[in-house]
Design a protein around this motif. Structure first.
Motif: not given
Length: 306
Positions: A227, A261, A264-265, A267-269, A271-272, A275
């Motif tokens: 990811h 930006d 950051h995307r 990182c969000d991917r 993290e999801d 988790k």
């Protein structure tokens, strides 16, 4: 700040551990009263420790689920490890009390009074404890509660004690060798000492910020690998457990010209994805531009082989 609440099931089980431990202690002391057996007295003494341990586990679990505050910004999760260490120490104290009682009886052994009734009462207490211990251990592992798991292992050591006492006293009654009563108590105390050592050693590992279990870390690595599209590399992967919480951090290397930006995307991917595997995880991802020297544990990034 980090805030991870313990499942209400954990708190309810910890609460019900108090009346259950009182009930079992009452049954065991009744078994000793009707028989006069030092082994049954020793078994009852261990149950008094179970009562104290149940109180400690309940109040510590309630404290551990408090949200993070200014003084404890990562939460209060480690309080459960203190409970488990105390419980391990109490197990050892119980074993020493048993040895003390049994040692005196070695020099003046006596046959049991009303052995059938006493053993029946003790057997009932053991069955209740076995069911309760299994429930506590399963729930403690499922909800990652060191205090609940330690309490379950403590109760299970009590079950082993009762089983050994039960078998040994039947043998003593059948053979007429009264000395088997205190000898049995001492042998069982050795097993309890081992259980206490195991509970303490596991809990100290948690206090020392032990990393995730190998299978969990492997799953985290796989999630990062699959990811992290757009990134150039991942390094300095670290993890630790604190009761129900998990903390994971790593450095993410991205192209020097990538926008905040876009980074950051990614990182969000990540993290999801992580988790999904470890819902209770808290992540800290440090973004670095290409050219920074990699260090620590590295993770392959899909499509780069780095």
């Amino acid at each position: 700040m980090v805030s991870v609440r313990v499942d209400p099931i954990v708190e309810r089980l910890a609460f019900w551990g108090i009346p259950v431990s009182f009930g079992v202690m009452g049954l065991k002391l009744m078994a000793w009263w009707v028989t006069g057996s030092v082994a049954l007295l020793s078994d009852g003494l261990e149950s008094t420790v179970n009562v104290v341990a149940a109180f400690i586990a309940y109040f510590v679990i309630r404290y551990a689920q408090r949200p993070a505050d200014e003084d404890h910004q990562f939460g209060h999760h480690k309080a459960e490890y203190f409970s488990a260490v105390i419980e391990g120490a109490l197990i050892i104290v119980a074993a020493l009390l048993i040895i003390q009682e049994a040692w005196g009886a070695l020099f003046s052994p006596k046959l049991l009074d009303a052995p059938v009734l006493g053993l029946a009462i003790n057997g009932l207490a053991a069955v209740i404890n076995a069911i309760w211990a299994t429930l506590l251990i399963r729930a403690g592992k499922a909800h990652r509660s060191p205090a609940l798991t330690a309490d379950g292992h403590h109760v299970m050591s009590d079950v082993v004690t009762s089983a050994g006492v039960f078998a040994g006293l039947i043998l003593a009654v059948m053979t007429g060798y009264a000395i088997l009563d205190p000898v049995l108590a001492i042998l069982v105390a050795g097993n309890i000492l081992f259980q206490g050592y195991r509970v303490i050693s596991q809990s100290v590992g948690g206090l020392m910020d032990r990393a995730l279990e190998p299978d969990e870390e492997a799953a985290v690595r796989e999630a990062i690998t699959t990811h992290s599209e757009g990134a150039l590399g991942v390094h300095d992967l670290k993890s630790r457990r604190a009761g129900a919480a998990a903390f994971i951090d790593f450095h993410l290397v991205v192209p020097a010209g990538m926008s905040v930006d876009e980074a950051h995307r990614i990182c969000d991917r990540l993290e999801d994805a992580i988790k999904t595997i470890i819902p209770e995880a808290t992540l800290a991802i440090h973004v670095e531009p290409e050219g920074e020297r990699a260090h620590g544990q590295k993770v392959d990034v899909e499509g780069t082989g780095k």
